[in-house]
Design a protein around this motif. Structure first.
Motif, short mmCIF file in Angstrom:
data_model
loop_
_atom_site.label_atom_id
_atom_site.label_comp_id
_atom_site.label_asym_id
_atom_site.label_seq_id
_atom_site.Cartn_x
_atom_site.Cartn_y
_atom_site.Cartn_z
N GLY A 252 0.81 -1.21 0.00
CA GLY A 252 0.00 0.00 0.00
C GLY A 252 0.84 1.26 0.00
N PRO A 253 1.70 1.46 1.02
CA PRO A 253 2.59 2.63 1.01
C PRO A 253 3.55 2.63 -0.19
CG PRO A 253 2.52 1.63 3.19
CD PRO A 253 1.81 0.69 2.28
N MET A 254 3.95 1.45 -0.63
CA MET A 254 4.91 1.35 -1.73
C MET A 254 4.35 1.96 -3.02
SD MET A 254 6.76 -2.06 -3.27
CE MET A 254 7.58 -2.43 -1.71
N VAL A 255 3.11 1.62 -3.36
CA VAL A 255 2.55 2.13 -4.61
C VAL A 255 2.31 3.64 -4.54
CG1 VAL A 255 0.07 1.80 -4.14
CG2 VAL A 255 0.95 1.49 -6.47
N ILE A 256 2.00 4.16 -3.37
CA ILE A 256 1.87 5.61 -3.19
C ILE A 256 3.20 6.29 -3.47
CG2 ILE A 256 1.46 7.46 -1.51
CD1 ILE A 256 -0.54 5.57 -0.12
N GLN A 257 4.27 5.74 -2.90
CA GLN A 257 5.60 6.32 -3.07
C GLN A 257 6.09 6.18 -4.51
OE1 GLN A 257 8.17 4.94 0.23
NE2 GLN A 257 6.29 4.82 1.44
N MET A 258 5.70 5.09 -5.19
CA MET A 258 6.03 4.94 -6.61
C MET A 258 5.46 6.11 -7.42
SD MET A 258 5.41 0.84 -7.30
CE MET A 258 5.41 1.06 -9.09
N LEU A 281 -5.56 1.36 1.94
CA LEU A 281 -4.28 1.97 2.27
C LEU A 281 -3.74 2.85 1.15
CD1 LEU A 281 -2.43 -1.03 3.99
CD2 LEU A 281 -3.25 1.04 5.12
N ALA A 282 -3.88 2.38 -0.09
CA ALA A 282 -3.28 3.07 -1.23
C ALA A 282 -4.18 4.17 -1.80
CB ALA A 282 -2.95 2.06 -2.32
N GLY A 283 -5.48 4.10 -1.53
CA GLY A 283 -6.38 5.12 -2.04
C GLY A 283 -6.38 5.17 -3.56
N LYS A 284 -6.37 6.37 -4.11
CA LYS A 284 -6.42 6.53 -5.57
C LYS A 284 -5.19 5.97 -6.25
CE LYS A 284 -4.68 11.30 -5.23
NZ LYS A 284 -3.30 10.98 -5.69
N ASP A 285 -4.09 5.87 -5.53
CA ASP A 285 -2.86 5.34 -6.12
C ASP A 285 -2.90 3.83 -6.31
OD1 ASP A 285 -1.49 7.83 -6.34
OD2 ASP A 285 -1.09 7.77 -4.18
N ALA A 286 -3.95 3.19 -5.81
CA ALA A 286 -4.11 1.74 -6.02
C ALA A 286 -4.47 1.42 -7.47
CB ALA A 286 -5.18 1.18 -5.10
N GLU A 287 -5.02 2.41 -8.19
CA GLU A 287 -5.48 2.19 -9.56
C GLU A 287 -4.38 1.58 -10.43
OE1 GLU A 287 -8.57 2.74 -11.24
OE2 GLU A 287 -9.22 2.76 -9.14
N GLY A 288 -4.76 0.52 -11.15
CA GLY A 288 -3.82 -0.11 -12.07
C GLY A 288 -2.99 -1.22 -11.48
N THR A 289 -3.02 -1.39 -10.15
CA THR A 289 -2.26 -2.47 -9.51
C THR A 289 -2.85 -3.82 -9.91
OG1 THR A 289 -1.69 -1.08 -7.62
CG2 THR A 289 -1.54 -3.46 -7.30
#
Length: 396
Positions: A252-258, A281-289
Motif C-alpha cells: 500500500g505505502p509502496m505504490v503511493i511512493q512509486m 491503504l493506497a487510495g487513488k494510487d491503487a489504480e492499475g495495480t
C-alpha cells in the motif's frame, strides 16, 4: 494383659474398617448404575487447534481466516456428528502467533501439549514451516495457508496446504506480465520472508523463461514503510513493471511512493496484496495495480454465493482467506467421519487421499506432497477503486 488388649483393638478396628468399606461400596454402586444411560448420550468435545496473526499489522488476514474456521465448526455442531460411537462437539483452540516464527513454534508446542485433534494454520509460511516439524513429530495433521514451496517439500506426511503454492502463483504472474502485459524489463522487490521471497523467486524464474529481463531485484522487510531509496534505484533502471513479494501493509505505502517519484508503471503482487485493505491503504494510487489470488472469484466458486451470504449475516466483512479456512476445517472433519475416529493416526490417511466438495472447489484434494491438485489462479486489477477480474488460469 497387653497382648489381649492389643488383639481386641485390632479385631475391633478390622470390623469397623470392613463396615466402612462395605458402606462406601454400596454408595458408589448406585450412582454408577444410574449414570450408565446418561453416559451413552454424552457428547464428546473435540478440540481443533488454530494459529495465525490475530494482533499486529497482519491481524486482518488472521481474523478473517479464523472466522471461516468458526463458521465451519458452527455448521458441524448444528447437527453433531457421531464419530466412534459418540456424539461429537467441536471447539476451537485459537492462538496468536503474531506472524513470528519463534512465537509460531511456541504456539505449536502449546497446541500439541493441549492434545488437539488437528491444526488449521498457521497463516504465514514463515510460521508454518518451523511449526510443521513440531506437528509432524507429534503425528498431528496440519492444513496451512502457507504458500512457500518449502512447506510441503520437507517430507512430512502431516502437512497439507489449502491454497496454491508460490510456484503456481509466481509462474502464472511471471508469464502473465511478459506475455499479456508486454513488459520486457521488470524490477522485483521482496520482503525476505518465506512467503515474499518464495513468491518473488518463482515470479523471476517464470518471467525470465517467458523472455523478460530482470533489471533490478531489491529487498526490504515486512515492517518497512519507507521505500524511497529502493524505488529511486529502480526508477533509474527504467522498468516496464515492478513486482512485489509481500503483504498489503507494505505494498500500500509502496505504490503511493512509486507514484510520487514519477514511477508510473504498474505494481504487480500476490494474494496478500489482493485485499480490500490494500485499496484502502493506497487510495487513488491503487489504480492499475495487478495481483493474483488462488482459485476462482467468489461468485464462481461452487458454493460461493451461499457461503458469502451466510458468512456476512454473522461476521459482516469477509477476507480473501475466509472460505479457505472454512473448507480446510470441514475437510479435516470429513476425514474424521470417514475414518470413524478423531485419532490423528486413524484419520490422517483419509485426509491424504480423500476428495472433498467444498466452497472453493467441488474437488479439493492433495497430491503426495500435500499440495492442492488442480488449483487455479485468478489475476485481478484495481479499476475504479475495486478489484476486477482480468483472467482465471488453470482452474478445473
Amino acid at each position: 494383659m497387653r497382648t489381649t488388649v492389643n488383639k481386641t483393638h485390632v479385631f475391633a478396628l478390622t470390623a469397623v474398617a470392613a463396615l466402612v468399606l462395605a458402606a462406601c461400596g454400596n454408595k458408589e454402586a448406585a450412582p454408577a448404575d444410574a449414570a450408565a444411560p446418561q453416559a451413552a448420550n454424552e457428547v464428546q468435545v473435540v478440540k481443533l487447534g488454530f494459529a495465525a496473526p490475530l494482533t499486529g499489522p497482519q491481524a486482518h488476514y488472521g481474523k478473517g481466516y479464523q472466522n471461516g474456521v468458526l463458521l465451519a465448526l458452527d455448521d458441524e455442531n448444528a447437527n453433531p456428528p457421531t464419530i466412534g460411537g459418540k456424539k461429537v462437539k467441536f471447539e476451537l483452540m485459537a492462538e496468536d502467533d503474531q506472524a513470528d516464527p519463534k512465537t509460531g513454534t511456541q504456539v505449536a508446542q502449546k497446541l500439541v501439549d493441549a492434545q488437539v485433534a488437528g491444526v488449521i494454520g498457521h497463516f504465514n509460511s514463515g510460521t508454518s514451516i518451523p511449526a510443521s516439524k513440531i506437528y509432524a513429530d507429534a503425528g498431528l495433521p496440519q492444513i496451512s495457508m502457507a504458500t512457500a514451496p518449502a512447506f510441503t517439500h520437507q517430507g512430512f506426511k502431516t502437512t497439507f496446504r489449502s491454497m496454491t503454492s508460490d510456484t503456481q502463483q509466481g509462474s502464472v504472474m511471471g508469464k502473465f506480465v511478459v506475455e499479456k502485459l508486454g513488459a520486457k524489463k521488470i524490477a522485483i522487490i521482496d520482503d525476505r520472508t518465506a512467503y515474499g521471497q518464495g513468491l518473488a523467486d518463482e515470479f523471476e524464474k517464470a518471467a525470465k523463461a517467458a523472455g523478460g529481463e530482470i533489471v533490478k531485484h531489491e529487498f526490504t522487510n515486512d515492517k518497512a514503510t519507507d521505500f524511497a531509496s529502493i524505488l529511486t534505484t529502480i526508477k533509474g533502471a527504467k522498468p516496464d513493471a515492478v513486482f512485489y513479494g509481500g503483504a498489503d501493509t507494505q505494498s500500500g505505502p509502496m505504490v503511493i511512493q512509486m507514484k510520487r517519484l514519477g514511477l508510473t508503471v504498474p505494481l504487480l503482487s500476490g494474494e496478500m496484496t489482493r485485499t480490500d485493505n490494500f485499496v484502502k491503504l493506497a487510495g487513488k494510487d491503487a489504480e492499475g495495480t495487478i495481483a493474483s489470488l488462488a482459485g476462482v472469484p467468489m461468485e464462481k466458486m461452487p458454493g460461493g454465493k451461499d457461503f458469502e451470504a451466510r458468512f456476512k449475516a454473522k461476521y459482516q466483512e469477509m477476507e480473501i482467506y475466509t472460505p479457505y479456512g472454512y473448507d480446510a476445517t470441514r475437510q479435516m472433519i470429513a476425514a474424521m467421519k470417514k475414518a470413524n475416529s478423531i485419532d490423528p493416526k486413524a484419520y490422517l490417511p483419509e485426509l491424504a487421499k480423500n476428495s472433498y466438495a467444498g466452497v472453493t472447489s467441488s474437488a479439493i484434494a492433495f497430491d503426495d506432497k500435500g499440495d492442492l491438485k488442480d488449483g487455479g489462479i485468478t489475476v485481478y486489477k484495481v479499476q475504479n477503486g475495486a478489484w476486477t477480474v482480468l483472467e482465471t488460469i488453470g482452474a478445473k
